[in-house]
Design a protein around this motif. Structure first.
Motif, PDB file in Angstrom:
ATOM      1  N   ARG A  89      57.724  24.545  76.286  1.00 11.22           N
ATOM      2  CA  ARG A  89      58.356  25.842  76.492  1.00 11.22           C
ATOM      3  C   ARG A  89      59.053  25.892  77.853  1.00 11.22           C
ATOM      4  O   ARG A  89      58.530  25.402  78.848  1.00 11.22           O
ATOM      5  CB  ARG A  89      57.322  26.973  76.394  1.00 11.22           C
ATOM      6  N   LYS A  90      60.245  26.471  77.858  1.00 11.37           N
ATOM      7  CA  LYS A  90      61.055  26.659  79.064  1.00 11.37           C
ATOM      8  C   LYS A  90      61.541  25.337  79.653  1.00 11.37           C
ATOM      9  O   LYS A  90      61.944  25.277  80.814  1.00 11.37           O
ATOM     10  CB  LYS A  90      60.296  27.459  80.119  1.00 11.37           C
ATOM     11  N   GLN A  91      61.487  24.258  78.862  1.00 13.49           N
ATOM     12  CA  GLN A  91      62.005  22.970  79.306  1.00 13.49           C
ATOM     13  C   GLN A  91      62.912  22.383  78.228  1.00 13.49           C
ATOM     14  O   GLN A  91      62.853  22.785  77.061  1.00 13.49           O
ATOM     15  CB  GLN A  91      60.866  21.991  79.610  1.00 13.49           C
ATOM     16  N   LYS A  92      63.752  21.425  78.621  1.00 16.00           N
ATOM     17  CA  LYS A  92      64.618  20.764  77.658  1.00 16.00           C
ATOM     18  C   LYS A  92      63.803  19.791  76.802  1.00 16.00           C
ATOM     19  O   LYS A  92      62.824  19.205  77.274  1.00 16.00           O
ATOM     20  CB  LYS A  92      65.729  19.993  78.379  1.00 16.00           C
ATOM     21  N   LYS A  93      64.224  19.611  75.570  1.00 16.14           N
ATOM     22  CA  LYS A  93      63.530  18.667  74.699  1.00 16.14           C
ATOM     23  C   LYS A  93      63.842  17.236  75.139  1.00 16.14           C
ATOM     24  O   LYS A  93      64.901  16.957  75.718  1.00 16.14           O
ATOM     25  CB  LYS A  93      63.926  18.880  73.246  1.00 16.14           C
ATOM     26  N   GLN A  94      62.921  16.346  74.863  1.00 12.99           N
ATOM     27  CA  GLN A  94      63.089  14.921  75.152  1.00 12.99           C
ATOM     28  C   GLN A  94      63.217  14.166  73.836  1.00 12.99           C
ATOM     29  O   GLN A  94      62.443  14.392  72.903  1.00 12.99           O
ATOM     30  CB  GLN A  94      61.894  14.381  75.938  1.00 12.99           C
ATOM     31  N   PHE A  95      64.188  13.279  73.794  1.00 13.87           N
ATOM     32  CA  PHE A  95      64.395  12.452  72.612  1.00 13.87           C
ATOM     33  C   PHE A  95      64.449  10.997  73.052  1.00 13.87           C
ATOM     34  O   PHE A  95      65.236  10.646  73.928  1.00 13.87           O
ATOM     35  CB  PHE A  95      65.706  12.831  71.905  1.00 13.87           C
ATOM     36  N   ARG A  96      63.597  10.160  72.442  1.00 14.25           N
ATOM     37  CA  ARG A  96      63.518   8.759  72.851  1.00 14.25           C
ATOM     38  C   ARG A  96      63.598   7.839  71.643  1.00 14.25           C
ATOM     39  O   ARG A  96      63.024   8.124  70.597  1.00 14.25           O
ATOM     40  CB  ARG A  96      62.205   8.482  73.598  1.00 14.25           C
ATOM     41  N   ARG A  97      64.279   6.746  71.834  1.00 17.20           N
ATOM     42  CA  ARG A  97      64.336   5.667  70.850  1.00 17.20           C
ATOM     43  C   ARG A  97      63.687   4.437  71.452  1.00 17.20           C
ATOM     44  O   ARG A  97      64.135   3.946  72.493  1.00 17.20           O
ATOM     45  CB  ARG A  97      65.786   5.370  70.469  1.00 17.20           C
ATOM     46  N   ASN A  98      62.614   3.991  70.831  1.00 14.97           N
ATOM     47  CA  ASN A  98      61.874   2.832  71.336  1.00 14.97           C
ATOM     48  C   ASN A  98      61.535   3.003  72.815  1.00 14.97           C
ATOM     49  O   ASN A  98      61.771   2.118  73.646  1.00 14.97           O
ATOM     50  CB  ASN A  98      62.663   1.551  71.091  1.00 14.97           C
ATOM     51  N   LYS A  99      61.011   4.191  73.155  1.00 13.70           N
ATOM     52  CA  LYS A  99      60.521   4.569  74.489  1.00 13.70           C
ATOM     53  C   LYS A  99      61.620   4.724  75.543  1.00 13.70           C
ATOM     54  O   LYS A  99      61.331   4.867  76.719  1.00 13.70           O
ATOM     55  CB  LYS A  99      59.467   3.565  74.978  1.00 13.70           C
ATOM     56  N   LYS A 100      62.883   4.739  75.114  1.00 14.93           N
ATOM     57  CA  LYS A 100      63.996   4.905  76.045  1.00 14.93           C
ATOM     58  C   LYS A 100      64.705   6.219  75.767  1.00 14.93           C
ATOM     59  O   LYS A 100      65.100   6.492  74.637  1.00 14.93           O
ATOM     60  CB  LYS A 100      64.977   3.734  75.908  1.00 14.93           C
ATOM     61  N   ASP A 101      64.871   7.029  76.821  1.00 19.68           N
ATOM     62  CA  ASP A 101      65.537   8.321  76.670  1.00 19.68           C
ATOM     63  C   ASP A 101      67.016   8.150  76.339  1.00 19.68           C
ATOM     64  O   ASP A 101      67.670   7.230  76.848  1.00 19.68           O
ATOM     65  CB  ASP A 101      65.428   9.146  77.960  1.00 19.68           C
ATOM     66  N   TYR A 102      67.516   9.053  75.508  1.00 21.81           N
ATOM     67  CA  TYR A 102      68.949   9.091  75.227  1.00 21.81           C
ATOM     68  C   TYR A 102      69.675   9.784  76.379  1.00 21.81           C
ATOM     69  O   TYR A 102      69.201  10.786  76.912  1.00 21.81           O
ATOM     70  CB  TYR A 102      69.233   9.876  73.942  1.00 21.81           C
ATOM     71  N   GLU A 103      70.844   9.259  76.751  1.00 29.49           N
ATOM     72  CA  GLU A 103      71.687   9.965  77.703  1.00 29.49           C
ATOM     73  C   GLU A 103      72.354  11.151  77.032  1.00 29.49           C
ATOM     74  O   GLU A 103      72.506  12.220  77.626  1.00 29.49           O
ATOM     75  CB  GLU A 103      72.757   9.023  78.282  1.00 29.49           C
TER      76      GLU A 103
END
Length: 367
Positions: A89-103
């Motif tokens: 809550r109140k933060q941006k979502k995190q999306f990762r592929r094979n433990k690496k964040d997407y730019e």
């Protein structure tokens, strides 16, 4: 492509679930409101970085929880993909592929092709052009990242021009020239992609409808665009004075229409519930076929409560299609286990059954 396992924490009404799936058919059984559709939506989220039913990410967090996590392990061709999504809550979502964040989240779209058939698809017929354009754009964006970029730039130019149109104070005409040139430039590319897609898509769609319906009805799609009638770049400038009065842009690819016809008439006017549903299912089956050809792998297929309003023969044809070798992994929801058992018995395929009750997911030992 195959989703091997799915882990969920605090997503909508699902407190916690750790599921392992069949490579072919997976069924979620339960009464309405128990969470079946939420499970499909979690799978959808991992493909599209958003919920199908609620675009406000924070509202997908379970009540009284502070975060949600969705994690899936996929077999994609010869490679394994671990996809993670987390949201506080109140933060941006995190999306990762094979433990690496997407730019950029847009870089993820198309990696995990997926087709969803749901009751919400009725908006394609009932609500008109906006929903139909979204359908076209959604399919093309899954295999053409340049298209998505062009669409974003066009919509930005349209937004800027509309803002100028609403101003009550005098506006430098050169500002209109800048945004109208951008609308024309990006609009030409978008129109060309849409036209190419529709021309290839229509015969596939018609074949699916003929198979499911028994070939007794004639259906078609017609792509209607101002770009096919006149020089849109010139016409945008010519409509500037009128658009100032109206306060919005009346010319451009945002006005394109996809006309849906049954026996030569708009299906919205003449189609029965069963015909409308067959039409929509055939659209999505054609979408599956198209994405499979461009990606070279079978998309995951989600079937959310699709058997209602269809006669037994059409249900039989649909199951015959999706259980065949042309289709890959399927996820199905239904409220009636006996009904679903009768349908799936015909397939002879491996089936995993999950029971959903108040957000809790269990797998009967004999399923």
């Amino acid at each position: 492509m195959r989703l091997q396992s799915l882990s969920i924490i605090n997503y909508k009404n699902i407190r916690e679930a750790d599921l392992i799936f069949s490579p072919k058919i997976n069924c979620f059984i339960g009464r309405n409101g128990m969470g079946k559709t939420n499970l499909l939506d979690a799978i959808y989220y991992l493909s599209f970085c958003k919920s199908h039913s609620n675009s406000v990410d924070s509202q997908n967090i379970r009540h009284e929880a502070d975060f949600f996590v969705i994690q899936g392990k996929y077999q994609r061709g010869e490679s394994t993909e671990d996809i993670y999504c987390g949201m506080k809550r109140k933060q941006k979502k995190q999306f990762r592929r094979n433990k690496k964040d997407y730019e950029r989240l847009s870089d993820h779209i198309g990696l995990l092709p997926l087709v969803l058939i749901s009751p919400d698809d009725t908006t394609l017929i009932a609500e008109g052009s906006d929903e139909r354009r979204k359908f076209i754009d959604g399919v093309i964006s899954q295999y053409n990242r340049t298209y998505l970029s062009e669409l974003i730039q066009y919509n930005n130019a349209l937004k800027q021009r509309n803002a100028l149109l609403k101003l009550e104070t005098p506006v430098d005409e050169s500002l209109f020239d800048i945004w109208e040139e951008q609308m024309s430039l990006h609009g030409q590319y978008i129109h060309a992609c849409r036209r190419k897609f529709i021309d290839e898509f229509i015969p596939i769609f018609q074949d699916f409808y003929a198979f499911i319906s028994g070939g007794n009805e004639q259906i078609s799609l017609a792509y209607l665009s101002q770009h096919d009638k006149y020089d849109v770049g010139k016409h945008i400038k010519e409509t500037r004075s009128r658009d100032r009065i109206l306060g919005y842009s009346t010319c451009g690819i945002h006005k394109d229409e996809l006309e849906m016809l049954l026996d030569g008439y708009p299906i919205k006017r003449v189609g029965s519930q069963g015909q409308n549903k067959t039409y929509l299912i055939s659209l999505k089956m054609a979408q599956f076929n198209f994405l499979k050809r461009v990606h070279g792998i079978s998309p995951i297929m989600l079937l959310d409560d699709i058997f209602d309003k269809l006669d037994a023969e059409r249900v039989k044809k649909i199951i015959e299609l999706v259980s065949g070798d042309a289709f890959g992994q399927i996820f199905i929801t239904d409220t009636n286990r006996e009904h679903l058992d009768r349908i799936l018995f015909q397939t002879g395929k491996e089936v995993s059954l999950f029971v959903v009750e108040n957000g809790e997911v269990t797998q009967p030992a004999h399923s």
